[in-house]
Each structure stands twice: as C-alpha cells, then as structure tokens.
Design an enzyme around this catalytic site. Structure first.
Site, PDB file in Angstrom:
ATOM      1  N   SER A  20       0.826  -1.217   0.000  1.00 26.09           N
ATOM      2  CA  SER A  20       0.000   0.000   0.000  1.00 26.09           C
ATOM      3  C   SER A  20       0.859   1.266   0.000  1.00 26.09           C
ATOM      4  CB  SER A  20      -0.909   0.016   1.229  1.00 26.09           C
ATOM      5  OG  SER A  20      -1.585   1.256   1.292  1.00 26.09           O
ATOM      6  N   THR A  67      -8.450  -1.335   1.964  1.00 26.28           N
ATOM      7  CA  THR A  67      -8.060  -1.754   0.629  1.00 26.28           C
ATOM      8  C   THR A  67      -8.364  -3.235   0.464  1.00 26.28           C
ATOM      9  OG1 THR A  67      -6.308  -1.629  -1.023  1.00 26.28           O
ATOM     10  CG2 THR A  67      -5.598  -2.068   1.237  1.00 26.28           C
ATOM     11  N   LYS A  71     -12.946  -4.219   0.899  1.00 26.44           N
ATOM     12  CA  LYS A  71     -13.806  -3.064   0.594  1.00 26.44           C
ATOM     13  C   LYS A  71     -15.298  -3.380   0.610  1.00 26.44           C
ATOM     14  CE  LYS A  71     -10.724  -0.191  -2.202  1.00 26.44           C
ATOM     15  NZ  LYS A  71     -10.706   0.590  -3.452  1.00 26.44           N
ATOM     16  N   ASP A 108     -13.182   7.024  -3.880  1.00 25.00           N
ATOM     17  CA  ASP A 108     -12.586   6.784  -5.204  1.00 25.00           C
ATOM     18  C   ASP A 108     -13.219   7.671  -6.278  1.00 25.00           C
ATOM     19  OD1 ASP A 108     -10.711   4.905  -4.435  1.00 25.00           O
ATOM     20  OD2 ASP A 108     -12.062   3.207  -4.734  1.00 25.00           O
ATOM     21  N   GLY A 133     -14.207  -1.629 -18.971  1.00 23.52           N
ATOM     22  CA  GLY A 133     -14.127  -2.417 -17.736  1.00 23.52           C
ATOM     23  C   GLY A 133     -15.399  -2.272 -16.930  1.00 23.52           C
ATOM     24  N   GLY A 135     -15.445  -3.650 -13.378  1.00 24.76           N
ATOM     25  CA  GLY A 135     -15.122  -4.114 -12.023  1.00 24.76           C
ATOM     26  C   GLY A 135     -15.385  -3.031 -10.993  1.00 24.76           C
ATOM     27  N   ALA A 137     -13.476  -0.635  -9.885  1.00 28.55           N
ATOM     28  CA  ALA A 137     -13.031   0.702 -10.285  1.00 28.55           C
ATOM     29  C   ALA A 137     -14.043   1.338 -11.234  1.00 28.55           C
ATOM     30  CB  ALA A 137     -11.653   0.614 -10.939  1.00 28.55           C
ATOM     31  N   ILE A 222      -6.739   4.689 -15.453  1.00 27.07           N
ATOM     32  CA  ILE A 222      -6.553   4.674 -14.003  1.00 27.07           C
ATOM     33  C   ILE A 222      -5.411   3.754 -13.574  1.00 27.07           C
ATOM     34  CG2 ILE A 222      -8.985   5.311 -13.641  1.00 27.07           C
ATOM     35  CD1 ILE A 222      -9.269   2.566 -12.295  1.00 27.07           C
ATOM     36  N   GLY A 245      -3.244   7.761 -13.919  1.00 32.96           N
ATOM     37  CA  GLY A 245      -3.976   7.120 -12.824  1.00 32.96           C
ATOM     38  C   GLY A 245      -3.483   7.478 -11.439  1.00 32.96           C
TER      39      GLY A 245
HETATM   40  P1  ATR Z   1     -11.103  -3.638 -10.185  1.00 31.84           P
HETATM   41  O1  ATR Z   1     -11.883  -3.795  -8.925  1.00 31.84           O
HETATM   42  O2  ATR Z   1      -9.727  -3.103  -9.986  1.00 31.84           O
HETATM   43  O3  ATR Z   1     -11.851  -2.894 -11.237  1.00 31.84           O
HETATM   44  P2  ATR Z   1     -11.707  -6.286 -11.250  1.00 31.84           P
HETATM   45  O4  ATR Z   1     -13.035  -6.299 -10.580  1.00 31.84           O
HETATM   46  O5  ATR Z   1     -10.857  -7.502 -11.182  1.00 31.84           O
HETATM   47  O6  ATR Z   1     -10.789  -5.134 -10.678  1.00 31.84           O
HETATM   48  O7  ATR Z   1     -11.895  -5.838 -12.769  1.00 31.84           O
HETATM   49  C1  ATR Z   1     -10.897  -5.899 -13.689  1.00 31.84           C
HETATM   50  C2  ATR Z   1     -11.443  -5.413 -15.030  1.00 31.84           C
HETATM   51  O8  ATR Z   1     -10.429  -5.638 -16.032  1.00 31.84           O
HETATM   52  C3  ATR Z   1     -12.678  -6.185 -15.489  1.00 31.84           C
HETATM   53  O9  ATR Z   1     -13.500  -5.302 -16.214  1.00 31.84           O
HETATM   54  C4  ATR Z   1     -12.068  -7.243 -16.388  1.00 31.84           C
HETATM   55  O10 ATR Z   1     -12.946  -7.763 -17.361  1.00 31.84           O
HETATM   56  P3  ATR Z   1     -13.898  -9.043 -16.985  1.00 31.84           P
HETATM   57  O11 ATR Z   1     -15.061  -8.472 -16.229  1.00 31.84           O
HETATM   58  O12 ATR Z   1     -14.267  -9.594 -18.303  1.00 31.84           O
HETATM   59  O13 ATR Z   1     -13.046  -9.959 -16.158  1.00 31.84           O
HETATM   60  C5  ATR Z   1     -10.977  -6.444 -17.069  1.00 31.84           C
HETATM   61  N1  ATR Z   1      -9.942  -7.311 -17.665  1.00 31.84           N
HETATM   62  C6  ATR Z   1      -8.964  -7.985 -17.020  1.00 31.84           C
HETATM   63  N2  ATR Z   1      -8.202  -8.680 -17.908  1.00 31.84           N
HETATM   64  C7  ATR Z   1      -8.730  -8.439 -19.144  1.00 31.84           C
HETATM   65  C8  ATR Z   1      -8.404  -8.867 -20.484  1.00 31.84           C
HETATM   66  N3  ATR Z   1      -7.364  -9.691 -20.722  1.00 31.84           N
HETATM   67  N4  ATR Z   1      -9.161  -8.399 -21.514  1.00 31.84           N
HETATM   68  C9  ATR Z   1     -10.220  -7.566 -21.283  1.00 31.84           C
HETATM   69  N5  ATR Z   1     -10.571  -7.125 -20.037  1.00 31.84           N
HETATM   70  C10 ATR Z   1      -9.840  -7.551 -18.985  1.00 31.84           C
END
Ligand code: ATR
Length: 281
Positions: A20, A67, A71, A108, A133, A135, A137, A222, A245
């Site tokens: 961290s 973290t 969370k 965030d 994405g 997830g 974030a 980010i 980021g």
């Molecule tokens: P965070 O909380 O940091 O956002 P996460 O929940 O693990 O982390 O999300 C990671 C993001 O990166 C997701 O949108 C993931 O897509 P999936 O929902 O399909 O898993 C995306 N991601 C990770 N590796 C990827 C790859 N090789 N190609 C496309 N998207 C990817």
C-alpha cells in the site's frame, strides 16, 4: 514531527498490506503540516476484520482506509454509509463518529473527478463517455461521471453480463456494449476511461484504436504502473489530452486525511514527485 502520546491515529487495512502507498501519502502530509499524528499499515486477515472494526475505535483510532480484499465486507461493518459508498458498493474510508459509531464512505469517485478536473479542465461533461471495464473501479468511475453530469456512459467489458449488471444498477444513462464495439463507441465521445487492468505492468496491453475519437476528447487511464501506459502514450502522440492514474490515488486520500487529522491536504507537485519516486524504487 515527533509523535506524542496524544497523537491522532489512523491507518489502512488490507491483506496483504505491504504494497500500500497510503502510509507514504498520509505520512507526507502529516510531516508537511506538522500534525501530531500517525497513519499506519494494518495487516488484517479477512476473518479478523469484524474484530478490528470493533477494537480500533476503542484504542483511539479516528478512522482508517480499506483496501483489498476488504472493501465490500466493510459495507456490513459500519452503522451508516454515505451515498457514494452505497451506490459504488464498496467502502474505502471509515470514520469513527463522536458516539463511537462508524461511517463508511467511498472516496474513489471523488478522487477520480478531482484529478480529472485538475488535469483536464473543461473536459466535456456534456458529451458521452466511454468506460472500459466493469469491475470495482468502473463502479466508482460511473458513479463519479453521472454525478458530474455526463449524459451517457457507454460501458464496454470483456464479460458483457458484468457490464449489463452495472448498467442496470445505474439506470438508462449507462449502456452496456460488447467489448468488440469499444472502438466504434468512441465516435462523439468526450472522454475515454480505462478501468481494466490491461496496460498495467505485467499485464497485456489494452488493444484499442483511438481513430474514431474526436480531437478534443480526453483519455484517462486509471492504471498508474507504469505512469504512462501504452494507451496514454498513443493518445498523447495523437495530440489528445491525457490523464494518468496516479492522481486518482492521491486525491482519494484527501477526504479521510481531512476528517481524521483536521487539515485539508493538497495534492502538490512535490507529493506527486515523491510518490512517483516511490513507485520507481
Ligand atoms: P477492479 O476492482 O480493480 O476494477 P476487477 O473487478 O478484477 O478489478 O476488474 C478488472 C477489469 O479488467 C474487469 O473489467 C475485467 O474484465 P472481466 O469483467 O471480463 O473480467 C478487465 N480485464 C482484465 N483482464 C482483461 C483482459 N485480458 N481483456 C479484457 N478485459 C480484462
């Protein structure tokens, strides 16, 4: 600044916690503002989280950051949630209230917008944004952009159902699109945000052509290791404005610091340079 017996206490909870950057950020501010306080890393296993939440207020902690991987579990361990924490579905900042109860916030979204506003003043909040994405974030970024007045968010994710679920939770302004549509979806957009882990050190690069993006659009990644991701390098080479980021990480620390230590901290160039050095070491 020496830490006295009356020092204000805060910290960051995670498992593991050694990676961290938060102790460095808060430590920098404590020093800069000569505050009698300490901000420490707290290595808390998931099975000990509830106990930690109950003990820390009793031993004088004013609050703490959360973290990975805590969370979401933290949502259930506080008495009240701010609207941001509730909508994002995650807590990253806990504050002990005068009656000893806990409030959970998520800074965030604040950190994201504060850094975007500062790095790309006048960015087009009246046009569509493309978010890559879906997830944790992405949840914070979507909340932040909607609060900032963005009328339409195009949400592209490799796993479409995840984007659809996030779109549904946010209402009609957020539209899930297939990952293959991400380049077409740049037409007319004022902002592109990468919230995936692609482009991060050790991960594959984000494959996306920026051809359809208007020349006045802003590209925000980010990911902050490396600071200049391949996406940002490509955008800069095209003359587009870019936002890194690291600023989001620095700005998200501000609300907690102010609540626990009673001073509004600044994200200065000197702090930025210090943390960049830290990342490179
Ligand atoms: P965070 O909380 O940091 O956002 P996460 O929940 O693990 O982390 O999300 C990671 C993001 O990166 C997701 O949108 C993931 O897509 P999936 O929902 O399909 O898993 C995306 N991601 C990770 N590796 C990827 C790859 N090789 N190609 C496309 N998207 C990817």
């Amino acid at each position: 600044m020496r830490v006295s017996g009356a020092a204000r206490l805060a910290g960051v909870m995670g498992w593991p916690i050694a990676h961290s950057r938060s102790p460095h950020i808060h430590g920098y501010w404590l020093e800069a503002y000569a505050i009698d306080g300490a901000y420490v890393p707290l290595a808390i296993r998931p099975e000990d989280l509830a106990e930690a939440f109950s003990v820390l207020p009793k031993i004088g902690f004013r609050g703490w950051n959360i973290t990975l991987p805590h969370k979401e579990a933290a949502l259930r361990l506080v008495r009240t949630l701010t609207p941001a924490a509730e909508r994002i579905g995650a807590v990253n900042t806990v504050t002990v209230q005068p009656d000893g109860s806990l409030t959970g916030d998520n800074s965030d979204a604040f950190g994201f917008i504060a850094h975007l506003d500062r790095s790309a003043p006048g960015w087009a909040n009246d046009r569509a944004a493309l978010v890559l994405g879906a997830g944790g974030a992405a949840r914070a970024v979507c909340f932040a952009l909607l609060e900032a007045g963005v009328p339409e968010i195009r949400l592209a994710n490799r796993t479409l159902p995840r984007a659809q679920a996030l779109a549904k939770a946010n209402g009609p302004a957020v539209r899930a699109i297939a990952w293959e549509e991400r380049e077409h979806a740049m037409a007319g957009a004022g902002l592109v945000v990468n919230t995936t882990s692609l482009g991060m050190h050790g991960q594959p690069p984000l494959q996306v052509r920026l051809d359809a993006l208007p020349g006045d659009a802003v590209v925000n990644d980010i990911v902050y290791v490396p600071l200049q991701t391949p996406l940002l390098a490509d955008a800069a080479a095209r003359g587009l404005r870019t936002v890194d980021g690291l600023g989001m990480l620095l700005h998200q620390a501000r609300p907690g610091f102010e609540r626990w230590f009673g001073h509004k901290p600044e994200v200065s160039q000197a702090l930025y340079a210090t943390i960049v050095r830290d990342l490179l070491s």
